[in-house]
Design an enzyme around this catalytic site. Structure first.
Site, PDB file in Angstrom:
ATOM      1  N   ASP A 232       0.837  -1.194   0.000  1.00 55.46           N
ATOM      2  CA  ASP A 232       0.000   0.000   0.000  1.00 55.46           C
ATOM      3  C   ASP A 232       0.876   1.250   0.000  1.00 55.46           C
ATOM      4  O   ASP A 232       2.070   1.202   0.329  1.00 55.46           O
ATOM      5  CB  ASP A 232      -0.917   0.013   1.225  1.00 55.46           C
ATOM      6  CG  ASP A 232      -1.983  -1.071   1.164  1.00 55.46           C
ATOM      7  OD1 ASP A 232      -2.295  -1.519   0.040  1.00 55.46           O
ATOM      8  OD2 ASP A 232      -2.493  -1.465   2.230  1.00 55.46           O
ATOM      9  N   TYR A 300       6.154  -9.539   7.372  1.00 55.93           N
ATOM     10  CA  TYR A 300       5.692  -8.187   7.655  1.00 55.93           C
ATOM     11  C   TYR A 300       6.015  -7.798   9.094  1.00 55.93           C
ATOM     12  O   TYR A 300       6.049  -8.650   9.991  1.00 55.93           O
ATOM     13  CB  TYR A 300       4.170  -8.079   7.482  1.00 55.93           C
ATOM     14  CG  TYR A 300       3.675  -8.335   6.083  1.00 55.93           C
ATOM     15  CD1 TYR A 300       3.483  -7.287   5.188  1.00 55.93           C
ATOM     16  CD2 TYR A 300       3.364  -9.625   5.668  1.00 55.93           C
ATOM     17  CE1 TYR A 300       3.003  -7.516   3.910  1.00 55.93           C
ATOM     18  CE2 TYR A 300       2.890  -9.870   4.388  1.00 55.93           C
ATOM     19  CZ  TYR A 300       2.715  -8.816   3.513  1.00 55.93           C
ATOM     20  OH  TYR A 300       2.242  -9.058   2.248  1.00 55.93           O
ATOM     21  N   TYR A 369      -3.835 -10.233   3.095  1.00 51.25           N
ATOM     22  CA  TYR A 369      -3.908  -8.806   3.433  1.00 51.25           C
ATOM     23  C   TYR A 369      -3.735  -8.650   4.944  1.00 51.25           C
ATOM     24  O   TYR A 369      -4.575  -9.100   5.731  1.00 51.25           O
ATOM     25  CB  TYR A 369      -5.248  -8.217   2.982  1.00 51.25           C
ATOM     26  CG  TYR A 369      -5.397  -8.129   1.483  1.00 51.25           C
ATOM     27  CD1 TYR A 369      -5.024  -6.975   0.792  1.00 51.25           C
ATOM     28  CD2 TYR A 369      -5.916  -9.194   0.752  1.00 51.25           C
ATOM     29  CE1 TYR A 369      -5.162  -6.883  -0.584  1.00 51.25           C
ATOM     30  CE2 TYR A 369      -6.059  -9.120  -0.626  1.00 51.25           C
ATOM     31  CZ  TYR A 369      -5.683  -7.964  -1.287  1.00 51.25           C
ATOM     32  OH  TYR A 369      -5.825  -7.889  -2.648  1.00 51.25           O
TER      33      TYR A 369
END
Length: 407
Positions: A232, A300, A369
């Site tokens: 993003d 992440y 996601y």
């Protein structure tokens, strides 16, 4: 009038050059007995208009265009286009008269002969499947103004350079930059006051920061960016970087110094991005880069903030998350099919920041996601960090630490 009488009468209107005669009659004895005569010194071939006798000049025309464009290539393909009804009509009629049913027409002959000349005189290699350039020989009835050769004045040359593909990895070191070009939401890319007439929603993108250096080096027309997924706009890409392939369209210079390109991008991007591990690849690589999300894994770093305090049992339950059923997130359903996708979490490490804030290191299958894994996305992601703790959470900061794709 019989067909034989008709053919005999028609042959009086035609004469062929040695090359066209040889195309139709491969056997020398048949050529000697041809019902259509060979041209004399004052005649022009009824099919090719003596173009096949002036292929050396067609080659010179190609050489002139190559030098003018300063185009680099090692492999090539010759294409031909004939917009001359006289040539096509006469060829069809003569084939009928001579009962010729082969496929060695004038276009084949030009392609074969010109290819041979380019290979012999320029040392280039003919490549039918994956040529670096396509050289188009266009033939029409009217002469072209700037053709310097009267014998082939109706011939023009167009050269199209096929794309080059460069693979690498990029690190996005700041937030607020999209991966690829983002058309202005006000003008849809046309240019307006809101976007300072650039047509872009954001001044910089990862693609732009690379392409503004690579296009002058290659004399290319434009670029297309192929990333292994995308983060993003508000997410950084850290670690070794995200694999990408950048496609440079219509490059006149194909071999550039990739180390120098890396230095230029890294020094001119004002600390926004870095690129590494650059190498030339084939066009097939872009597909494997783009379609690798399911087979790849990603790591992440996420900050999760909760409405209420988080217990040790909550942390234990978060670390046990494994199989996730995730419906297409609301924020991307306008551009992705509304499906439920199953993704696997390989590992989650949790570090407490304070009573309502956790630092998560998540290693998971590509395509998951993370923001929705934390929030639950109105119960579209099951289970989620929010549902497993019965405590609504939001991702307030996210970074990608690693993107792994199979070679």
């Amino acid at each position: 009038m019989t067909e034989k009488e008709y053919n005999t009468r028609q042959t009086q209107n035609y004469a062929l050059c040695p090359k066209c005669l040889s195309r139709i009659y491969r056997n020398p004895k048949d050529r000697d007995n041809s019902i259509i005569p060979l041209i004399n010194n004052t005649q022009k071939c009824s099919i090719c208009n003596n173009l096949l006798l002036n292929e050396d000049k067609i080659f010179k025309l190609i050489l002139k265009k190559i030098k003018m464009l300063k185009i680099e290539f090692d492999t090539f393909l010759i294409a031909t286009q004939i917009n001359n009804q006289t040539i096509t009509k006469n060829q069809k009629e003569i084939y009928k008269i001579t009962n010729y049913h082969g496929n060695n027409d004038i276009k084949h002959q030009i392609r074969r002969d010109i290819s041979r000349l380019i290979e012999e005189k320029l040392g280039k290699t003919y490549d039918y499947k994956n040529p670096e350039v396509v050289i188009m020989v266009k033939i029409r009835k009217k002469p072209y103004k700037h053709n310097p050769y009267p014998e082939i004045s109706n011939v023009n040359i167009f050269i199209d350079s096929n794309p080059i593909f460069i693979e690498g990895k990029y690190r996005k070191l700041v937030r607020g930059i999209p991966q690829t070009k983002w058309p202005c939401t006000h003008c849809k890319g046309k240019g307006c006051e809101a976007c300072d007439y650039t047509g872009q929603q954001y001044k910089d993108t990862v693609e732009d920061l690379i392409s503004r250096e690579i296009l002058p080096m290659t004399n290319g027309n434009t670029t297309k960016f192929h990333g292994s997924g995308r983060e993003d706009i508000d997410v950084r890409m850290l670690g070794e970087g995200r694999p990408f392939v950048i496609e440079v369209k219509h490059p006149f210079k194909r071999k550039i110094d990739l180390k120098f390109l890396r230095v230029l991008v890294n020094s001119h991007s004002d600390g926004k991005i870095e690129i590494n591990d650059l190498k030339y690849v084939t066009k097939e690589r872009k597909a494997s880069i783009k379609n690798s999300s399911v087979e790849s894994y990603k790591i992440y770093s996420a900050i999760a903030e909760f409405e209420n305090g988080v217990t040790s049992k909550d942390i234990y339950n978060i670390e046990k998350l494994k199989t996730i059923d995730q419906r297409t997130p609301i924020r991307v359903e306008h551009r992705r099919a509304d499906l439920i996708r199953t993704r696997e979490i390989k590992n989650i490490e949790v570090e407490r920041i304070n009573s309502k804030k956790l630092h998560l290191i998540i290693k998971c299958q590509g395509g998951l996601y993370i923001k929705e894994l934390i929030s639950g996305d109105n119960n579209r992601t099951k289970p989620s960090v929010s549902s497993i703790t019965n405590n609504q959470a939001e991702c307030t900061q996210l970074d990608v630490l690693k993107v792994h794709i199979p070679e």
